[in-house]
Scaffold this motif. Structure first.
Motif, PDB file in Angstrom:
ATOM      1  N   ASN A 198       0.822  -1.221   0.000  1.00 14.39           N
ATOM      2  CA  ASN A 198       0.000   0.000   0.000  1.00 14.39           C
ATOM      3  C   ASN A 198       0.855   1.270   0.000  1.00 14.39           C
ATOM      4  OD1 ASN A 198       0.950  -0.127   2.559  1.00 14.39           O
ATOM      5  ND2 ASN A 198      -1.037   0.150   3.583  1.00 14.39           N
ATOM      6  N   GLN A 199       2.023   1.165  -0.613  1.00 17.73           N
ATOM      7  CA  GLN A 199       2.927   2.330  -0.701  1.00 17.73           C
ATOM      8  C   GLN A 199       2.463   3.244  -1.828  1.00 17.73           C
ATOM      9  OE1 GLN A 199       5.527   2.380   1.746  1.00 17.73           O
ATOM     10  NE2 GLN A 199       4.116   0.750   2.328  1.00 17.73           N
ATOM     11  N   ASN A 200       1.394   3.977  -1.617  1.00 13.73           N
ATOM     12  CA  ASN A 200       0.875   4.883  -2.641  1.00 13.73           C
ATOM     13  C   ASN A 200       0.142   6.039  -1.974  1.00 13.73           C
ATOM     14  OD1 ASN A 200      -1.873   3.928  -2.072  1.00 13.73           O
ATOM     15  ND2 ASN A 200      -1.205   2.037  -3.086  1.00 13.73           N
ATOM     16  N   ALA A 201      -0.330   6.955  -2.789  1.00 14.60           N
ATOM     17  CA  ALA A 201      -0.926   8.198  -2.272  1.00 14.60           C
ATOM     18  C   ALA A 201      -2.103   7.935  -1.333  1.00 14.60           C
ATOM     19  CB  ALA A 201      -1.370   9.064  -3.454  1.00 14.60           C
ATOM     20  N   GLN A 202      -2.826   6.834  -1.566  1.00 17.93           N
ATOM     21  CA  GLN A 202      -4.017   6.585  -0.738  1.00 17.93           C
ATOM     22  C   GLN A 202      -3.773   5.537   0.347  1.00 17.93           C
ATOM     23  OE1 GLN A 202      -7.836   6.929  -3.156  1.00 17.93           O
ATOM     24  NE2 GLN A 202      -6.429   6.182  -4.731  1.00 17.93           N
ATOM     25  N   GLN A 203      -2.539   4.997   0.376  1.00 20.96           N
ATOM     26  CA  GLN A 203      -2.207   3.909   1.302  1.00 20.96           C
ATOM     27  C   GLN A 203      -3.262   2.801   1.258  1.00 20.96           C
ATOM     28  OE1 GLN A 203      -1.342   6.143   4.954  1.00 20.96           O
ATOM     29  NE2 GLN A 203       0.826   5.937   4.422  1.00 20.96           N
ATOM     30  N   GLU A 204      -3.603   2.423   0.006  1.00 24.82           N
ATOM     31  CA  GLU A 204      -4.555   1.338  -0.209  1.00 24.82           C
ATOM     32  C   GLU A 204      -3.861   0.220  -0.973  1.00 24.82           C
ATOM     33  OE1 GLU A 204      -8.015   2.603  -2.376  1.00 24.82           O
ATOM     34  OE2 GLU A 204      -8.674   3.966  -0.786  1.00 24.82           O
ATOM     35  N   TYR A 205      -4.409  -0.978  -0.874  1.00 29.07           N
ATOM     36  CA  TYR A 205      -3.953  -2.084  -1.712  1.00 29.07           C
ATOM     37  C   TYR A 205      -4.716  -2.000  -3.013  1.00 29.07           C
ATOM     38  CZ  TYR A 205      -1.723  -3.633   2.534  1.00 29.07           C
ATOM     39  OH  TYR A 205      -0.926  -3.682   3.651  1.00 29.07           O
ATOM     40  N   TYR A 206      -3.998  -1.592  -4.069  1.00 27.67           N
ATOM     41  CA  TYR A 206      -4.636  -1.340  -5.364  1.00 27.67           C
ATOM     42  C   TYR A 206      -4.697  -2.630  -6.175  1.00 27.67           C
ATOM     43  CZ  TYR A 206      -3.638   3.796  -5.077  1.00 27.67           C
ATOM     44  OH  TYR A 206      -3.563   5.118  -4.757  1.00 27.67           O
ATOM     45  N   LEU A 207      -5.895  -2.998  -6.605  1.00 27.59           N
ATOM     46  CA  LEU A 207      -6.010  -4.120  -7.545  1.00 27.59           C
ATOM     47  C   LEU A 207      -5.242  -3.804  -8.836  1.00 27.59           C
ATOM     48  CD1 LEU A 207      -7.264  -6.811  -8.461  1.00 27.59           C
ATOM     49  CD2 LEU A 207      -9.270  -5.511  -9.207  1.00 27.59           C
ATOM     50  N   THR A 208      -5.231  -2.531  -9.193  1.00 33.76           N
ATOM     51  CA  THR A 208      -4.634  -2.122 -10.466  1.00 33.76           C
ATOM     52  C   THR A 208      -3.131  -2.376 -10.529  1.00 33.76           C
ATOM     53  OG1 THR A 208      -4.703   0.075  -9.472  1.00 33.76           O
ATOM     54  CG2 THR A 208      -6.381  -0.444 -11.095  1.00 33.76           C
ATOM     55  N   ASP A 209      -2.490  -2.586  -9.368  1.00 32.87           N
ATOM     56  CA  ASP A 209      -1.051  -2.885  -9.377  1.00 32.87           C
ATOM     57  C   ASP A 209      -0.744  -4.255  -9.992  1.00 32.87           C
ATOM     58  OD1 ASP A 209      -0.261  -0.475  -8.370  1.00 32.87           O
ATOM     59  OD2 ASP A 209       0.085  -1.178  -6.312  1.00 32.87           O
ATOM     60  N   VAL A 210      -1.759  -5.108 -10.178  1.00 35.43           N
ATOM     61  CA  VAL A 210      -1.469  -6.414 -10.796  1.00 35.43           C
ATOM     62  C   VAL A 210      -0.906  -6.237 -12.205  1.00 35.43           C
ATOM     63  CG1 VAL A 210      -3.191  -7.671  -9.421  1.00 35.43           C
ATOM     64  CG2 VAL A 210      -3.797  -6.864 -11.736  1.00 35.43           C
ATOM     65  N   VAL A 211      -1.220  -5.081 -12.828  1.00 39.13           N
ATOM     66  CA  VAL A 211      -0.746  -4.876 -14.202  1.00 39.13           C
ATOM     67  C   VAL A 211       0.779  -4.884 -14.239  1.00 39.13           C
ATOM     68  CG1 VAL A 211      -0.723  -3.308 -16.179  1.00 39.13           C
ATOM     69  CG2 VAL A 211      -2.839  -3.642 -14.859  1.00 39.13           C
ATOM     70  N   LYS A 212       1.409  -4.165 -13.294  1.00 44.31           N
ATOM     71  CA  LYS A 212       2.878  -4.112 -13.350  1.00 44.31           C
ATOM     72  C   LYS A 212       3.503  -5.484 -13.050  1.00 44.31           C
ATOM     73  CE  LYS A 212       3.645  -2.326  -8.690  1.00 44.31           C
ATOM     74  NZ  LYS A 212       3.532  -1.161  -7.847  1.00 44.31           N
ATOM     75  N   PHE A 213       2.823  -6.293 -12.220  1.00 49.24           N
ATOM     76  CA  PHE A 213       3.344  -7.649 -11.962  1.00 49.24           C
ATOM     77  C   PHE A 213       3.207  -8.528 -13.205  1.00 49.24           C
ATOM     78  CE2 PHE A 213       1.846  -6.635  -7.454  1.00 49.24           C
ATOM     79  CZ  PHE A 213       3.091  -6.154  -7.068  1.00 49.24           C
ATOM     80  N   ALA A 214       2.092  -8.371 -13.922  1.00 51.30           N
ATOM     81  CA  ALA A 214       1.914  -9.144 -15.152  1.00 51.30           C
ATOM     82  C   ALA A 214       3.025  -8.792 -16.143  1.00 51.30           C
ATOM     83  CB  ALA A 214       0.538  -8.848 -15.762  1.00 51.30           C
ATOM     84  N   VAL A 215       3.284  -7.492 -16.284  1.00 54.86           N
ATOM     85  CA  VAL A 215       4.327  -7.047 -17.208  1.00 54.86           C
ATOM     86  C   VAL A 215       5.679  -7.628 -16.772  1.00 54.86           C
ATOM     87  CG1 VAL A 215       5.594  -5.017 -18.059  1.00 54.86           C
ATOM     88  CG2 VAL A 215       3.081  -4.971 -17.920  1.00 54.86           C
TER      89      VAL A 215
END
Ligand code: UD1
Ligand code: MG
Length: 469
Positions: A198-215
């Protein structure tokens, strides 16, 4: 490239844990209604139409209420499971809660409980893009993408989704946004969700971060880009709910017009259930249809009618401001009947062909045979009315004795005068006439004139009392 996994079973994950603060309502957001049904019910429809193996609804705010509401829905064999997310730490955290119920051999389709208008075809295309092996994102270009996650591409290749709050000025200029809907092989999703932080502006676990793992893992990321914004629009406020309601109603209106239904104004028309129409049906402005309504060939519905759970046969005309509600028993209107204006048909009203029900007439749990007429200011409750009966203005069935309901039988061709009280149980014999103003407490013989009221008396040369001096 046809992936071998393209036949993978589909499991739908529906995120519905959010609070919906901007609705300013005690009701959980996903239970607010669109077209008469909970937002979440529309999303579950998609799971059914896609023949999903199961749907997992992630609940949080109002979880018990949401779960009870979903369990009461007809699910047509769809397997349903719930996962609770408490507290809500972001969309990635939400989907993590569903993982124990997601078999590894499937494809997960991630939807939101507050996005009701996605079309099944669109999701099918997204699943085809996923093809059991890729990460497929539903995306869209928005003139004002403020607030959304941006699709960052390197050339054509999708590199990442960057949330608005984390985006650089350059990234904020990207107009292609992530809709919130993705399809992903569950086995891959499980691995990626384990890597979220959750190291981001909202300190949330972003589902959208899966994209960078896929890449990073060399898994192809594909974007299925659509142009119809309503399909991915979410409901966050009463204003957005009303906007989507209009979009939904317009789609229903257009579908009916495509079948030949003539709507006076598709923007002043509401269906909150199922409306089926024969050929040459005409519907004037301001009508509301609820539950299951069938209109036969050539039926005309006047302005400002509310019609629920009713079958209206061919050629019938419903004049303006009529209220018909069949609830559980239903209402039947026969061929060529004329109803209204200002009529009220309640549960169990069964009207035969050519029946006329006029202004301020209420009919409940009563059968009227062909050609019967009640044209003004009358009540028929728990009555069986024969053919061609004429039921006078102001007449009522007194069907309730304070404890029980009783039946009134009016046989064929009876003429009931005005302002009669028919005290049930009572039978009026065929062809009889009931004098106006009668209170009928006993059965009446066929063919006779029955009068039950004070006899008229005239005293000649009547002197009115004079004031005392
Ligand atoms: C999300 C996406 C964003 C996308 C946008 C589309 C993330 C991090 N961002 O943004 O890229 O453009 O959707 O609308 O996913 N929910 C939960 N639990 C939570 C948080 C959310 O169940 O902890 C539910 C909400 O109730 C809602 C859905 O998930 O149904 C989306 O949440 P929302 O806060 O609207 O998404 P955004 O963060 O705006
Ligand atoms: Mg959010």
């Amino acid at each position: 490239m046809a992936g071998t996994g393209s036949k993978a079973a589909l499991d739908v994950v529906i995120m519905a844990a959010g609070k919906g603060t901007r609705m300013k309502s005690a009701r959980p957001k996903v239970l607010h209604r669109l077209g008469g049904r909970a937002l979440l019910a529309h999303v579950l429809d998609r799971a059914m139409q896609l023949s999903a193996r199961r749907a997992i609804v992630i609940t949080g705010h109002g979880a018990a209420e949401v779960e009870a509401a979903v369990q009461a829905l007809p699910l047509h064999g769809l397997q349903l499971a719930f996962a609770r997310q408490e507290p809500q730490l972001g969309t990635g955290h939400a989907v993590q809660q569903a993982l124990p119920q997601l078999p590894d051999d499937g494809v997960a389709l991630i939807l939101s409980g507050d996005v009701p208008l996605t079309e099944t075809d669109t999701l099918q295309a997204l699943l085809a893009a996923c093809d059991g092996s890729r990460l497929a994102l539903l995306t869209l270009d928005m003139p004002d993408p403020t607030g959304y996650g941006r699709i960052v591409r390197q050339g054509e290749k999708v590199e990442a989704i960057v949330e608005h709050k984390d985006a650089s000025d350059d990234q904020r200029r990207i107009t292609e946004i992530y809709s919130g809907i993705m399809a992903v092989p569950t086995r891959l999703l499980r691995g990626w969700l384990a890597r979220l932080d959750n190291q981001n502006a909202q300190q949330e676990y972003y589902l959208t971060d899966v994209v960078k793992f896929a890449v990073a893992d060399g898994v192809p990321v594909v974007a299925h880009r659509i142009t119809d914004a309503a399909q991915v629009a979410g409901v966050n406020s009463p204003a957005q709910l009303a906007e989507l309601e209009r979009a939904y109603q317009l789609r229903r209106a257009q579908a009916l017009m495509a079948q030949g239904v003539r709507l006076a104004d598709p923007t002043r028309f509401d269906v909150r259930g199922e409306l089926s129409c024969g050929a040459d049906v005409e519907i004037d402005v301001g009508c509301v249809f609820e539950g299951r309504v069938e209109l036969g060939e050539g039926v005309r519905i006047g302005a400002h009618c509310v019609i629920a759970n009713a079958r209206i046969a061919a050629g019938a005309v419903v004049h303006p401001f009529t209220h018909i509600d069949g609830e559980k028993l239903g209402v039947e209107v026969g061929e060529g009947a004329l109803i209204g204006p200002f009529a009220r048909l309640r549960p169990g009203a069964q009207l035969g062909a050519e029946v006329h029900i006029g202004n301020f007439v209420e009919v409940k749990n009563s059968t009227l045979a062909a050609g019967a007429k009640a044209n003004h200011l009358a009540y028929l409750g728990d009555a069986t009315v024969g053919e061609r009966v004429n039921y006078g203005a102001g007449s009522i069935t007194a069907n309730y004795d304070g404890a029980n309901k009783h039946r009134t039988v009016i046989e064929a061709d009876v003429h009931v005068g005005s302002n009669c009280v028919l005290v049930a149980p009572v039978t009026l014999g065929a062809g009889g006439t009931i004098g106006g103003g009668s209170t009928i407490t006993k059965n009446t013989p066929p063919g006779a004139l029955t009068v039950a009221r004070g006899k008229q008396l005239s005293l000649p040369n009547w002197q009115r009392p004079a004031k005392k001096k």
